[in-house]
Design a protein around this motif. Structure first.
Motif, PDB file in Angstrom:
ATOM      1  N   UNK A  18       0.849  -1.192   0.000  1.00  0.00           N
ATOM      2  CA  UNK A  18       0.000   0.000   0.000  1.00  0.00           C
ATOM      3  C   UNK A  18       0.890   1.250   0.000  1.00  0.00           C
ATOM      4  N   UNK A  19       1.990   1.188   0.731  1.00  0.00           N
ATOM      5  CA  UNK A  19       2.922   2.315   0.815  1.00  0.00           C
ATOM      6  C   UNK A  19       3.627   2.638  -0.488  1.00  0.00           C
ATOM      7  N   UNK A  20       3.559   1.757  -1.457  1.00  0.00           N
ATOM      8  CA  UNK A  20       4.139   2.073  -2.766  1.00  0.00           C
ATOM      9  C   UNK A  20       3.375   3.190  -3.455  1.00  0.00           C
ATOM     10  N   UNK A  21       2.086   3.339  -3.124  1.00  0.00           N
ATOM     11  CA  UNK A  21       1.280   4.383  -3.741  1.00  0.00           C
ATOM     12  C   UNK A  21       0.843   5.463  -2.760  1.00  0.00           C
ATOM     13  N   UNK A  22       0.969   5.209  -1.474  1.00  0.00           N
ATOM     14  CA  UNK A  22       0.651   6.220  -0.460  1.00  0.00           C
ATOM     15  C   UNK A  22       1.965   6.706   0.140  1.00  0.00           C
ATOM     16  N   UNK A  24       2.868   8.452   2.599  1.00  0.00           N
ATOM     17  CA  UNK A  24       3.089   8.544   4.041  1.00  0.00           C
ATOM     18  C   UNK A  24       3.740   7.285   4.609  1.00  0.00           C
ATOM     19  N   UNK A  25       3.667   6.177   3.877  1.00  0.00           N
ATOM     20  CA  UNK A  25       4.234   4.912   4.350  1.00  0.00           C
ATOM     21  C   UNK A  25       5.525   4.596   3.600  1.00  0.00           C
ATOM     22  N   UNK A  26       6.560   4.172   4.311  1.00  0.00           N
ATOM     23  CA  UNK A  26       7.816   3.789   3.637  1.00  0.00           C
ATOM     24  C   UNK A  26       7.681   2.383   3.045  1.00  0.00           C
ATOM     25  N   UNK A  27       7.052   2.279   1.891  1.00  0.00           N
ATOM     26  CA  UNK A  27       6.680   1.003   1.304  1.00  0.00           C
ATOM     27  C   UNK A  27       7.789  -0.017   1.198  1.00  0.00           C
ATOM     28  N   UNK A 100      -1.035  14.895  -3.379  1.00  0.00           N
ATOM     29  CA  UNK A 100      -0.891  16.104  -4.202  1.00  0.00           C
ATOM     30  C   UNK A 100       0.496  16.746  -4.062  1.00  0.00           C
ATOM     31  N   UNK A 101       1.035  16.723  -2.865  1.00  0.00           N
ATOM     32  CA  UNK A 101       2.366  17.289  -2.642  1.00  0.00           C
ATOM     33  C   UNK A 101       3.456  16.486  -3.313  1.00  0.00           C
ATOM     34  N   UNK A 102       3.316  15.171  -3.281  1.00  0.00           N
ATOM     35  CA  UNK A 102       4.304  14.298  -3.934  1.00  0.00           C
ATOM     36  C   UNK A 102       4.289  14.521  -5.439  1.00  0.00           C
TER      37      UNK A 102
END
Length: 159
Positions: A18-22, A24-27, A100-102
């Motif tokens: 999930x962190x690969x696309x979000x 906030x998480x270090x995927x 949006x910031x990324x």
């Protein structure tokens, strides 16, 4: 104990993918930790030092490639030192504003850096486009490496 480790491994792997696309998480880090927990659950009987070292190297490569991709993209599209610095700062600041910031951070940072260096709007726009394309390429490579990590783990575990 092994059941708890399998649960931890599953949670880490799901959170990592999930962190690969979000942002906030270090995927990649979570994926690596999940594979280590899965290997530990079986007392490293199937997945040992060599596959785990390879997984760690893949995780490091993905982490550094992803971090540098926006800056390299800006450079490829003609950004100067100010644009590159702006892209790096925009990437960092953008992380605090979610998706949006990324997406916008490297672009806006490169454009701002180029405009502050008194380059034209066209050059600044190309630098921003390069930063954004680099970010997209970095994300694609990170996702590919994450799935390659799954392949390495499954290969070591089952073959």
């Amino acid at each position: 104990m092994s059941t708890l480790l399998w649960i931890i491994a599953a949670v880490l792997l799901v959170a990592g993918y999930v962190g690969l696309v979000i942002p906030a998480l270090p995927g990649i880090v979570l994926i690596f930790a999940g594979f280590v927990a899965a290997a530990w659950a079986e007392e490293f009987a199937y997945v040992g030092l060599v596959p785990l070292t390879l997984l760690g190297l893949l995780a490091l490569a993905a982490y550094f490639f992803d971090a540098a991709a926006g800056v390299v993209g800006a450079q490829r599209f003609g950004a100067g030192r100010s644009g590159l610095t702006g892209a790096a700062i925009g990437t960092f600041v953008g992380m605090f504003f979610g998706i949006p910031g990324i997406i916008a951070g490297p672009f806006l940072g490169a454009v701002t850096g180029e405009l502050l260096a008194r380059r034209g709007f066209r050059d600044a726009g190309f630098a921003g486009l390069g930063a954004w394309l680099g970010l997209a390429a970095g994300a694609a490579v990170k996702i590919a490496i994450a799935f390659a990590m799954a392949g390495v783990f499954l290969f070591a575990r089952f073959l």
